[in-house]
Design an enzyme around this catalytic site. Structure first.
Site, PDB file in Angstrom:
ATOM      1  N   GLU A  67      29.630 -16.974 -27.053  1.00  0.00           N
ATOM      2  CA  GLU A  67      29.961 -18.299 -26.887  1.00  0.00           C
ATOM      3  C   GLU A  67      29.262 -19.353 -27.327  1.00  0.00           C
ATOM      4  O   GLU A  67      27.977 -19.436 -27.028  1.00  0.00           O
ATOM      5  CB  GLU A  67      30.527 -18.601 -25.456  1.00  0.00           C
ATOM      6  CG  GLU A  67      31.101 -19.739 -24.886  1.00  0.00           C
ATOM      7  CD  GLU A  67      31.231 -19.768 -23.381  1.00  0.00           C
ATOM      8  OE1 GLU A  67      30.397 -19.506 -22.768  1.00  0.00           O
ATOM      9  OE2 GLU A  67      32.414 -19.997 -23.022  1.00  0.00           O
ATOM     10  N   GLY A  94      31.575 -20.085 -14.240  1.00  0.00           N
ATOM     11  CA  GLY A  94      30.353 -20.199 -14.969  1.00  0.00           C
ATOM     12  C   GLY A  94      30.112 -19.221 -15.809  1.00  0.00           C
ATOM     13  O   GLY A  94      31.099 -18.690 -16.519  1.00  0.00           O
ATOM     14  N   GLU A 106      35.610 -16.766 -13.273  1.00  0.00           N
ATOM     15  CA  GLU A 106      36.083 -17.490 -14.118  1.00  0.00           C
ATOM     16  C   GLU A 106      34.868 -17.691 -15.179  1.00  0.00           C
ATOM     17  O   GLU A 106      34.147 -18.509 -15.039  1.00  0.00           O
ATOM     18  CB  GLU A 106      36.757 -18.744 -13.784  1.00  0.00           C
ATOM     19  CG  GLU A 106      37.908 -18.633 -12.886  1.00  0.00           C
ATOM     20  CD  GLU A 106      39.231 -17.998 -13.423  1.00  0.00           C
ATOM     21  OE1 GLU A 106      39.307 -18.042 -14.824  1.00  0.00           O
ATOM     22  OE2 GLU A 106      40.381 -17.814 -12.725  1.00  0.00           O
ATOM     23  N   PRO A 145      28.590 -27.544  -6.288  1.00  0.00           N
ATOM     24  CA  PRO A 145      28.736 -28.074  -7.805  1.00  0.00           C
ATOM     25  C   PRO A 145      27.556 -27.905  -8.751  1.00  0.00           C
ATOM     26  O   PRO A 145      26.438 -27.469  -8.278  1.00  0.00           O
ATOM     27  CB  PRO A 145      29.000 -29.556  -7.599  1.00  0.00           C
ATOM     28  CG  PRO A 145      28.379 -29.912  -6.328  1.00  0.00           C
ATOM     29  CD  PRO A 145      28.189 -28.964  -5.458  1.00  0.00           C
ATOM     30  N   CYS A 201      35.645 -23.894 -21.892  1.00  0.00           N
ATOM     31  CA  CYS A 201      35.662 -22.303 -22.044  1.00  0.00           C
ATOM     32  C   CYS A 201      36.747 -21.901 -22.623  1.00  0.00           C
ATOM     33  O   CYS A 201      36.769 -20.944 -23.202  1.00  0.00           O
ATOM     34  CB  CYS A 201      35.789 -21.926 -20.426  1.00  0.00           C
ATOM     35  SG  CYS A 201      37.058 -22.778 -19.317  1.00  0.00           S
TER      36      CYS A 201
HETATM   37  P1  NAD Z   1      26.145 -21.230 -15.119  1.00  0.00           P
HETATM   38  O1  NAD Z   1      26.545 -19.861 -15.119  1.00  0.00           O
HETATM   39  O2  NAD Z   1      24.922 -21.550 -15.777  1.00  0.00           O
HETATM   40  O3  NAD Z   1      26.141 -22.069 -13.741  1.00  0.00           O
HETATM   41  C1  NAD Z   1      27.362 -22.174 -12.966  1.00  0.00           C
HETATM   42  C2  NAD Z   1      27.124 -22.595 -11.600  1.00  0.00           C
HETATM   43  O4  NAD Z   1      26.482 -21.174 -11.070  1.00  0.00           O
HETATM   44  C3  NAD Z   1      26.253 -23.747 -11.283  1.00  0.00           C
HETATM   45  O5  NAD Z   1      26.685 -24.362 -10.234  1.00  0.00           O
HETATM   46  C4  NAD Z   1      24.684 -23.248 -10.952  1.00  0.00           C
HETATM   47  O6  NAD Z   1      23.994 -23.858 -10.113  1.00  0.00           O
HETATM   48  C5  NAD Z   1      25.283 -21.714 -10.399  1.00  0.00           C
HETATM   49  N1  NAD Z   1      24.109 -20.637 -10.290  1.00  0.00           N
HETATM   50  C6  NAD Z   1      23.228 -20.503 -11.190  1.00  0.00           C
HETATM   51  N2  NAD Z   1      22.627 -19.504 -10.692  1.00  0.00           N
HETATM   52  C7  NAD Z   1      23.118 -19.039  -9.630  1.00  0.00           C
HETATM   53  C8  NAD Z   1      22.934 -17.739  -8.863  1.00  0.00           C
HETATM   54  N3  NAD Z   1      22.075 -16.916  -9.066  1.00  0.00           N
HETATM   55  N4  NAD Z   1      23.772 -17.683  -7.799  1.00  0.00           N
HETATM   56  C9  NAD Z   1      24.780 -18.388  -7.641  1.00  0.00           C
HETATM   57  N5  NAD Z   1      24.893 -19.350  -8.255  1.00  0.00           N
HETATM   58  C10 NAD Z   1      24.316 -19.809  -9.355  1.00  0.00           C
HETATM   59  O7  NAD Z   1      27.408 -21.942 -15.941  1.00  0.00           O
HETATM   60  P2  NAD Z   1      27.601 -23.681 -16.469  1.00  0.00           P
HETATM   61  O8  NAD Z   1      26.504 -23.473 -17.675  1.00  0.00           O
HETATM   62  O9  NAD Z   1      27.430 -24.585 -15.442  1.00  0.00           O
HETATM   63  O10 NAD Z   1      28.785 -23.440 -17.139  1.00  0.00           O
HETATM   64  C11 NAD Z   1      29.468 -23.110 -18.394  1.00  0.00           C
HETATM   65  C12 NAD Z   1      29.912 -21.736 -18.445  1.00  0.00           C
HETATM   66  O11 NAD Z   1      31.022 -21.696 -17.546  1.00  0.00           O
HETATM   67  C13 NAD Z   1      30.622 -21.377 -19.626  1.00  0.00           C
HETATM   68  O12 NAD Z   1      30.298 -19.921 -19.998  1.00  0.00           O
HETATM   69  C14 NAD Z   1      31.958 -21.647 -19.843  1.00  0.00           C
HETATM   70  O13 NAD Z   1      32.726 -20.897 -20.450  1.00  0.00           O
HETATM   71  C15 NAD Z   1      32.361 -21.453 -18.383  1.00  0.00           C
HETATM   72  N6  NAD Z   1      33.556 -21.776 -17.743  1.00  0.00           N
HETATM   73  C16 NAD Z   1      34.545 -20.928 -17.320  1.00  0.00           C
HETATM   74  C17 NAD Z   1      35.724 -21.494 -17.172  1.00  0.00           C
HETATM   75  C18 NAD Z   1      36.997 -20.517 -16.796  1.00  0.00           C
HETATM   76  O14 NAD Z   1      37.950 -21.244 -15.919  1.00  0.00           O
HETATM   77  N7  NAD Z   1      36.893 -19.320 -17.137  1.00  0.00           N
HETATM   78  C19 NAD Z   1      35.907 -22.891 -17.039  1.00  0.00           C
HETATM   79  C20 NAD Z   1      34.792 -23.784 -17.266  1.00  0.00           C
HETATM   80  C21 NAD Z   1      33.622 -23.228 -17.592  1.00  0.00           C
END
Ligand code: NAD
Length: 505
Positions: A374, A224, A246, A174, A280
């Protein structure tokens, strides 16, 4: 979220931990271990052992476990919503709403996996008429899921529930902003499956996520930012691990001249501001037919009266969950205003330390960063357009392609089909996310792959095709015993089947 070193009970080795914080107050909600590469590998090994048991259960047996889990979540919904409220800051009702949708998805995935993935006969065609052909969709083994913080239940569940229903075990990383919610979900399923490692959680920061990508899982479902998504793909490439991405969006809501403006304004306001705009598939841009632009603005500003961000029960908008996002939102608002956008509500002063007040800008230059990137805050950019052609053109002029909405009495479906995105709602916002049969996902920089629905189930499987010879074929094709006479008969047969001049009707 803060990281510290804590000694592990009973050992000398310190385990690194981190705190999840309440974004509204800064209070510590919980302390969690930072899983190392060895921890992640051990979790994946446990998941692999358990995959034999879980994957060999019948669809009905797995459905029973998952439906029991669904009931547990339903009965404890207030507990989970409270934890999500504390970790994300979102109002309790909003936290509950995403759990409601997640519960419905678990139930759908559990009940439909057999029909979608189970063995079924397919036609074998005239050339292979002596073969009985079947296809079934088999589980991959262990699926890694990496989730974001904005919808800490609904979003990862789109992968977790479907991967589990398809017969895989799951290791879930998570977000570091919502580790407690992730742990709660895994604990509740572990209770139902009597301690087996069907769904495990590894908590930590980006490095823990990276360790999951390189752990040899059979598929990695990432939700993410696109920026992290690229790192995930690169890491997964090491083991040729397939990925689902996603990522973010820059969705628009289009308002035609014949639209119900009250409903369109209500949808735009909720689509843009709910969850403090951290969605998102949230509405970030609005294109309104110029003939109804002024009336639409009057309506949305009237509906926005009293809407505010805060930590009290009267506030319908919570804090910005991830502190670094505050600067992004500020930059987008400032850039738009500096480039000539009109402020209809909020504006530069709307951005505080933890909360951002609702902000509505109009006539926002299309090249401002708030129109191309975004924003992820409670902001709306509303621009008039001369026609629906222009609205579609501007909507599609983005590198993203996640979702969107159209409000029109007569032309809703026609306009929706012209939008280059994975999902569109006509005369509502975000409705597709609550329809379990519909695939969820984007194109372009919004990512690829699909969760939810039959596509979402198949995403966590591989197709297994089997042909069974029913009787010896009249013409033996796959043998060195095939003679020139057979070749000639085959040539005649294929000419008979496909050589005619046919017009496609
Ligand atoms: P983020 O990319 O910062 O982090 C997402 C996850 O990736 C976290 O658990 C984080 O710890 C992990 N992470 C970070 N660096 C990593 C690496 N090098 N290798 C593997 N995992 C790593 O995103 P966030 O800020 O948590 O979420 C917001 C983003 O998510 C927004 O851009 C939003 O639009 C997107 N989002 C998309 C959807 C969809 O279904 N398309 C749904 C919800 C959120």
């Amino acid at each position: 979220m803060t990281a510290t070193l804590e000694p592990t009970a009973g050992t000398d080795a310190p385990t690194e931990t981190f705190d999840s914080l309440n974004p509204a107050t800064g209070d510590v909600v919980g302390t969690h271990p930072i899983a190392s590469k060895a921890d992640v590998d051990a979790a994946v090994a446990r998941a692999r052992d358990t995959a034999d048991w879980w994957g060999n259960l019948s669809f009905d047996e797995r459905a029973e476990y998952l439906l029991t889990w669904r009931s547990v979540l339903t009965r404890r919904i207030a507990q989970l919503a409270e934890l999500s409220h504390r970790e994300t800051g979102k109002p309790h009702g909003d936290a509950q709403l995403e759990i409601v949708l997640a519960i419905d998805h678990i139930a759908w995935a559990a009940k439909h996996a057999k029909k979608v993935l189970g063995p079924h006969k397919v036609k074998s065609g005239l050339l292979m008429a002596n073969q009985a052909a079947t296809v079934e969709y088999r589980s991959l083994g262990v699926v890694g899921v990496i989730g974001p913080w904005n919808y800490p239940v609904f979003t990862p569940m789109g992968s977790i529930a479907y991967a589990l229903a398809a017969g895989n075990t799951v290791v879930f990383k998570p977000s570091e902003y919502t580790p407690g919610v992730g742990q709660w979900l895994a604990d509740s399923l572990t209770e139902v499956v009597h301690g087996r490692a069907v769904l495990q959680v590894v908590t930590g920061l980006g490095e823990t996520g990276n360790a999951l990508c390189t752990s040899g899982v059979d598929k990695l479902a990432f939700t993410g930012s696109g920026r992290t998504g690229k790192k995930v793909m690169a890491a997964c490439a090491e083991n040729l691990t397939p990925v689902i991405i996603e990522a973010g969006g820059k969705d628009s809501l289009i308002v035609d001249e014949d639209a119900n403006l009250t409903k369109a304004a209500e949808a735009a306001l909720w689509g843009g501001m709910s969850n403090a705009g951290q969605t998102c598939i949230g509405t970030e841009r609005v294109y309104v037919h110029e003939r109804v632009f002024d009336s639409f603005m009057t309506e949305i500003l009237s509906q926005a009266k009293g809407l505010r961000a805060g930590a009290d029960s009267g506030a319908k908008i919570g804090p910005i969950t991830m502190p670094s996002q505050i600067d992004v939102i500020r930059t987008h608002i400032d850039d738009a205003i500096d480039k000539g956008a009109h402020v209809a509500l909020g504006g530069k002063d709307a951005v505080g330390d933890r909360f951002v007040q609702p902000t509505i800008l109009t006539h926002v230059p299309e090249d401002s960063v708030g129109m191309t990137e975004e924003t992820f805050g409670p902001t709306l950019a509303i621009n008039p357009v001369a026609s629906m052609d222009e609205a579609v053109e501007l909507t599609n002029a983005t590198s993203y392609g996640l979702a969107g909405a159209v409000f029109s009495k007569k032309r809703g479906m026609e306009i929706a089909k012209r939008i280059r995105s994975g999902m569109t709602s006509v005369n509502s916002v975000i409705a597709f996310a609550g329809v379990p049969t519909l695939p969820f996902g984007g194109v372009g920089e919004s990512g690829f792959g699909r969760i939810h629905g039959p596509d979402g189930l198949k995403e966590f499987t591989y197709a297994k095709a089997i042909t069974r010879q029913k009787y010896r074929p009249p013409m033996l094709l796959t043998s060195f015993a095939r003679d020139p006479k057979t070749d000639a008969r085959v040539a005649s047969l294929i000419t008979l089947l496909h050589g005619g001049k046919k017009t496609i009707k």
